[in-house]
Scaffold this active site. Structure first.
Site, mmCIF file in Angstrom:
data_model
loop_
_atom_site.group_PDB
_atom_site.id
_atom_site.type_symbol
_atom_site.label_atom_id
_atom_site.label_comp_id
_atom_site.label_asym_id
_atom_site.label_seq_id
_atom_site.Cartn_x
_atom_site.Cartn_y
_atom_site.Cartn_z
ATOM 1 N N LYS A 53 0.897 -1.182 0.126
ATOM 2 C CA LYS A 53 0.089 -0.005 0.072
ATOM 3 C C LYS A 53 0.712 1.225 0.196
ATOM 4 C CE LYS A 53 -2.201 -1.343 3.596
ATOM 5 N NZ LYS A 53 -1.733 -2.741 3.774
ATOM 6 N N VAL A 54 1.709 1.359 1.095
ATOM 7 C CA VAL A 54 2.469 2.460 0.978
ATOM 8 C C VAL A 54 3.533 2.585 -0.230
ATOM 9 C CG1 VAL A 54 4.497 3.887 2.444
ATOM 10 C CG2 VAL A 54 2.520 2.600 3.689
ATOM 11 N N ASP A 113 9.459 -6.562 -5.075
ATOM 12 C CA ASP A 113 8.571 -7.205 -4.159
ATOM 13 C C ASP A 113 8.188 -8.521 -4.602
ATOM 14 O OD1 ASP A 113 6.144 -8.032 -2.770
ATOM 15 O OD2 ASP A 113 5.528 -5.720 -2.239
ATOM 16 N N ALA A 138 9.828 2.342 6.782
ATOM 17 C CA ALA A 138 9.051 1.106 7.256
ATOM 18 C C ALA A 138 9.508 0.546 8.538
ATOM 19 C CB ALA A 138 9.772 -0.259 6.372
ATOM 20 N N ARG A 139 10.463 -0.100 8.620
ATOM 21 C CA ARG A 139 10.916 -0.599 10.087
ATOM 22 C C ARG A 139 12.478 -0.391 10.128
ATOM 23 N NH1 ARG A 139 6.693 0.768 11.534
ATOM 24 N NH2 ARG A 139 5.039 -0.386 12.578
ATOM 25 N N GLU A 160 13.476 2.312 19.508
ATOM 26 C CA GLU A 160 12.965 3.453 19.383
ATOM 27 C C GLU A 160 12.529 3.651 20.947
ATOM 28 O OE1 GLU A 160 9.842 3.679 16.773
ATOM 29 O OE2 GLU A 160 11.180 3.241 14.994
ATOM 30 N N HIS A 194 9.651 8.426 14.060
ATOM 31 C CA HIS A 194 8.641 7.882 13.753
ATOM 32 C C HIS A 194 7.495 8.397 13.367
ATOM 33 C CE1 HIS A 194 7.119 3.295 14.012
ATOM 34 N NE2 HIS A 194 6.385 3.945 13.316
ATOM 35 N N LEU A 195 7.459 9.235 12.516
ATOM 36 C CA LEU A 195 6.395 10.328 12.239
ATOM 37 C C LEU A 195 5.632 9.920 10.871
ATOM 38 C CD1 LEU A 195 7.913 13.933 12.906
ATOM 39 C CD2 LEU A 195 6.489 12.667 14.337
ATOM 40 N N GLY A 196 5.732 8.853 10.425
ATOM 41 C CA GLY A 196 5.176 8.600 8.961
ATOM 42 C C GLY A 196 3.536 8.472 9.403
ATOM 43 N N ALA A 197 3.154 8.030 10.243
ATOM 44 C CA ALA A 197 1.779 8.027 10.405
ATOM 45 C C ALA A 197 1.015 9.266 10.895
ATOM 46 C CB ALA A 197 1.187 6.852 11.150
HETATM 47 N N1 LIG Z 1 6.895 5.081 9.646
HETATM 48 C C1 LIG Z 1 5.606 4.766 9.995
HETATM 49 O O1 LIG Z 1 5.127 5.574 10.677
HETATM 50 C C2 LIG Z 1 4.722 3.733 9.116
HETATM 51 C C3 LIG Z 1 5.394 2.689 8.852
HETATM 52 N N2 LIG Z 1 4.537 1.826 7.991
HETATM 53 C C4 LIG Z 1 5.204 0.537 7.746
HETATM 54 O O2 LIG Z 1 5.422 0.584 6.252
HETATM 55 C C5 LIG Z 1 5.497 -0.971 5.854
HETATM 56 C C6 LIG Z 1 4.628 -1.051 4.645
HETATM 57 O O3 LIG Z 1 3.146 -0.931 5.157
HETATM 58 P P1 LIG Z 1 2.146 -1.316 3.995
HETATM 59 O O4 LIG Z 1 2.648 -0.600 2.739
HETATM 60 O O5 LIG Z 1 0.906 -0.618 4.395
HETATM 61 O O6 LIG Z 1 2.068 -2.773 4.028
HETATM 62 P P2 LIG Z 1 1.631 -3.716 3.005
HETATM 63 O O7 LIG Z 1 1.403 -5.027 3.623
HETATM 64 O O8 LIG Z 1 0.393 -2.968 2.055
HETATM 65 O O9 LIG Z 1 3.014 -3.840 2.054
HETATM 66 C C7 LIG Z 1 3.845 -4.542 2.409
HETATM 67 C C8 LIG Z 1 4.518 -5.197 1.289
HETATM 68 O O10 LIG Z 1 5.934 -5.592 1.457
HETATM 69 C C9 LIG Z 1 6.091 -6.803 0.749
HETATM 70 N N3 LIG Z 1 7.265 -7.589 1.097
HETATM 71 C C10 LIG Z 1 7.182 -8.521 2.060
HETATM 72 N N4 LIG Z 1 8.104 -9.208 1.961
HETATM 73 C C11 LIG Z 1 9.163 -8.561 1.286
HETATM 74 C C12 LIG Z 1 10.384 -8.642 0.926
HETATM 75 N N5 LIG Z 1 11.110 -9.587 1.465
HETATM 76 N N6 LIG Z 1 11.080 -7.947 0.046
HETATM 77 C C13 LIG Z 1 10.177 -7.035 -0.702
HETATM 78 N N7 LIG Z 1 9.007 -6.648 -0.287
HETATM 79 C C14 LIG Z 1 8.432 -7.682 0.677
HETATM 80 C C15 LIG Z 1 4.800 -7.420 0.636
HETATM 81 O O11 LIG Z 1 4.622 -8.321 -0.453
HETATM 82 C C16 LIG Z 1 3.669 -6.199 0.548
HETATM 83 O O12 LIG Z 1 3.529 -5.989 -0.704
HETATM 84 C C17 LIG Z 1 5.226 -1.752 7.245
HETATM 85 O O13 LIG Z 1 6.314 -2.054 7.675
HETATM 86 C C18 LIG Z 1 4.686 -0.546 8.260
HETATM 87 O O14 LIG Z 1 4.631 -0.956 9.468
HETATM 88 C C19 LIG Z 1 3.407 1.890 7.865
HETATM 89 C C20 LIG Z 1 2.888 3.085 8.129
HETATM 90 C C21 LIG Z 1 3.145 4.331 8.778
HETATM 91 O O1 LIG Z 2 1.168 2.131 11.258
HETATM 92 C C1 LIG Z 2 2.550 1.607 11.279
HETATM 93 O O2 LIG Z 2 3.030 0.447 10.982
HETATM 94 C C2 LIG Z 2 3.416 2.810 11.933
HETATM 95 O O3 LIG Z 2 4.499 2.638 11.993
HETATM 96 C C3 LIG Z 2 2.801 3.928 12.662
HETATM 97 O O4 LIG Z 2 3.179 3.811 13.840
HETATM 98 P P1 LIG Z 2 2.545 4.827 14.868
HETATM 99 O O5 LIG Z 2 1.021 4.309 15.164
HETATM 100 O O6 LIG Z 2 2.507 6.047 14.751
HETATM 101 O O7 LIG Z 2 3.301 4.268 16.489
#
Ligand SMILES: NC(=O)C1=CN([C@@H]2O[C@H](COP(=O)(O)OP(=O)(O)OC[C@H]3O[C@@H](n4cnc5c(N)ncnc54)[C@H](O)[C@@H]3O)[C@@H](O)[C@H]2O)C=CC1
Ligand SMILES: O=C(O)C(=O)COP(=O)(O)O
Length: 616
Positions: free
Chosen positions: A223-224, A243, A303-304, A333, A352-355
């Site tokens: 998604k992201v 991916d 991501a993480r 963190e 960690h401000l992404g969201a």
């Molecule tokens: N910094 C922040 O505040 C935020 C961080 N995130 C993080 O962003 C990441 C992605 O979130 P979404 O896109 O919503 O999740 P998602 O599940 O929609 O997308 C993750 C993608 O990673 C792929 N993937 C899995 N293993 C893989 C690998 N070994 N190599 C390459 N791709 C691989 C999956 O197939 C999937 O398409 C998550 O770790 C989430 O926690 C999400 C929202 C806010």
């Molecule tokens: O949704 C995620 O995966 C995030 O990393 C967002 O984290 P947070 O809810 O802002 O602590």
């Protein structure tokens, strides 16, 4: 004559407790509670096998039945991290809400035993200790965001606790933050800002690089990642993605080429990370992979933190392999204040401000509050992380079969002679539908619930059914029988067979030596249609008396009048026989549990060879 009633220690009695005044008090919820609050027993494990598990190809799984248990009082929801007001308001309409932020692990463990649900963001570790400390009360953990790497999913599942997340509401916020970091990094915004604020004017020092025409490798095209790709294309970048699980047509629709990991590393000017943290992605960027990158590559991570070996990144920065990095997330963190990575001149960091946008936080709060309230109410949860997700329309169709499945499990296990040890269960689903067109996971969970609950203190639900079966050494194999005819109904019948056991009702043993019960749904109501080799037909409501007798006139009347005299209402009666005047099995549905004396009178009818009372 072998009259068989269910003794106090037996299966039937496990589901009810006989009070001195002979009224019945249920010891467990009798509803189809798929999410429960039990503490699991710790019986030893042995093999579990499913020989056939069909998936449902027609519809993308989205919904899962959770629970229909009635809660006596308002549930309590512990909100352990800041949540948007709209979400809190939704929660408060349904539950007592305890907002306690910054709890220590010990404080969380203490509080959790008083809570039915817990809502967290990324800052709270929901460990095995938390589930253990909940002593079975915690039913739902809501992760107000995407990443669930801070929740011990295995422990949640073992404790029958559902985990839900809010997977969509912060997607755009995270993508926008990725783009913000990408642009800020390329133009040294953070460093230049700090320099001006320190009274300097260093125009030559902070010459940046352009984005247009550069290759961006999006790692993780979910998604992201796909939103980042879309935006980066708008900035004139050449976008590729890696991916292993993303469909090529989704990438094509965004105008992105899916490439191998090696190719992404070798060709990217910028790398943006968007995969979840899993054992497979842990430290995916390390000394070895940095060495394969283009010299001067720039890396963004929203991501993480754990997907990068942070020490290796410092080395790659110092070696000039990585020109710059922009990081929103860290292995630990908050990171140590003196972290070399955080302090690095060419690294831009955010906490960690992404969201963290107003819009995303409001959206996430609503999304998670709705999911948690829904789960507590026993409604469908669209975002279950540790339970099979079955489309709502499929569930609606399966509903009467779900009930049938549990009742057949309950009947079958009550037919087992105590001490036989139920280990091998075979479930047969007969349907005119195509083999893949039946999702049996919910049915299997409910049969498991039916098999285990009457003989133990464990509550089984959709979350912990397979785990509990495995723990108890219960092997459930599934088989499909494909029937000719109209596939209108998802199933014709379900058959449950327990092998290698003795039965307290010998007629329940089939020709092949297993206890066998079979049922169908008629007019939306589950019916028992076969016991052993005998065809019967009794609706699965209330309780059932099964009698084997010599087929002779007057039997129905004799049994019926004994029950009538004792004021036991008969809901259904049917007789299945091998041949006229030979043996027959009579199935009698009763609304109330007959008194012991009543059952004794039935047993004393000379033509009755054996009988059993079964509680549904
Ligand atoms: N910094 C922040 O505040 C935020 C961080 N995130 C993080 O962003 C990441 C992605 O979130 P979404 O896109 O919503 O999740 P998602 O599940 O929609 O997308 C993750 C993608 O990673 C792929 N993937 C899995 N293993 C893989 C690998 N070994 N190599 C390459 N791709 C691989 C999956 O197939 C999937 O398409 C998550 O770790 C989430 O926690 C999400 C929202 C806010
Ligand atoms: O949704 C995620 O995966 C995030 O990393 C967002 O984290 P947070 O809810 O802002 O602590």
């Amino acid at each position: 004559m072998a009259a068989t009633t269910t003794p106090a220690t037996s299966a039937a009695a496990a589901a009810t407790t006989l009070r001195s005044n002979n009224t019945l008090r249920p010891t467990k919820p009798s509803s189809l509670s798929l999410v429960s609050s039990s503490k699991l027993s710790s019986s030893s494990s042995s093999a579990f096998s499913v020989t056939l598990r069909s998936s449902h190809p027609r519809l993308k799984p989205r919904f899962v039945v959770l629970a229909s248990s009635s809660l006596d009082a308002k549930p309590t929801v512990l909100v352990a991290e800041k949540l948007g007001q709209a979400g809190l308001d939704l929660l408060k309409d349904f539950a007592n809400v305890d907002c306690s932020y910054n709890l220590s692990p010990e404080e969380l463990c203490t509080k959790i035993s008083l809570c039915d649900a817990l809502i967290v963001r990324s800052g709270t570790k929901v460990t095995r200790e938390v589930f253990e400390s909940s002593a079975g009360r915690l039913k739902v953990v809501g992760r107000a965001g995407v990443g669930i790497d801070n929740v011990d999913l295995a422990a949640a599942t073992e404790h029958g606790c559902l985990v839900v997340n809010a997977p969509t509401a912060n997607t755009v916020a995270a993508a926008e933050h990725g783009i913000a970091l990408l642009a800020a990094m390329a133009r040294n915004v953070a460093q230049a800002d700090a320099s001006v604020k320190a009274g300097k004017w260093q125009r030559n020092k902070y010459v940046g690089v352009s984005l247009v025409g550069k290759t961006l490798a999006v790692m993780g095209f979910g998604k992201v990642g796909s939103e980042v790709a879309r935006r980066a294309k708008g900035l004139g970048m050449h976008v590729i993605a890696h991916d292993p699980y993303a469909p090529a047509d989704r990438a094509r629709a965004v105008g992105v080429d899916l490439v191998s990991f090696e190719e992404a590393l070798a060709t990217a000017d910028f790398i943006s990370l968007h995969m979840p943290l899993t054992p497979a992605t842990n430290k995916m960027l390390n000394d070895e992979t940095f060495a394969k990158m283009k010299k001067g590559v720039r890396i963004v991570n929203v991501a993480r933190g754990g997907v990068i070996d942070e020490d290796a990144l410092v080395r790659a920065l110092d070696a000039g392999i990585v020109a710059q990095a922009a990081l929103d997330v860290f292995t630990k963190e908050p990171p140590a204040p003196d972290s070399k990575l955080v302090q690095h001149e060419r690294v831009t960091v955010t906490p960690h401000l992404g969201a963290s946008t107003m819009e995303a936080q409001e959206g996430v709060a609503i999304e998670i509050a709705e999911a948690v309230v829904g789960a507590l109410k026993g409604e469908l949860a669209s975002t279950a992380v540790n339970a099979p997700m079955v489309p709502a329309e499929v569930l609606a169709e399966l509903k009467p079969f779900v009930e049938l499945a549990e009742k057949l499990g309950r009947l079958a296990v009550q037919l087992v002679t105590g001490g036989s040890g139920v280990k091998d269960v075979k479930v047969t689903y007969a349907s005119a539908r195509a083999p893949d067109d039946l999702d049996t996971r919910v049915l299997r969970a409910m049969i498991t619930k039916g098999l285990i609950e009457p003989i133990s203190s464990v509550f089984v639900n959709l979350v912990n059914a397979d785990f509990t079966a495995k723990q108890r050494g219960l092997r459930i194999s599934e088989e499909r029988v494909i029937l000719d005819g109209s596939p209108e109904s998802p199933l014709e019948f379900i058959q449950v067979q327990i092998a290698n056991v003795e039965s307290k009702f010998a007629s329940a043993i089939s020709e092949t030596g297993e206890i066998k019960v079979e049922g169908r749904v008629k007019d939306g109501i589950p019916h028992l249609t076969k016991v052993g080799s005998f065809e019967v037909d009794v609706s699965l409501e209330g309780s059932i008396i099964l009698c084997r007798q010599v087929d002779q006139p007057g039997m129905i009347g004799t049994v019926g009048s004994i029950l009538g005299q004792e004021n036991v209402n008969v809901s259904f009666m049917s007789v299945g026989r091998i041949a006229p005047r030979k043996q027959a099995v009579m199935a009698i549905g009763v609304d109330d549990q007959p008194r012991k004396e009543t059952l004794k009178k039935i047993g004393e009818i000379p033509a009755i060879e054996e009988f059993v009372f079964l509680k549904l």
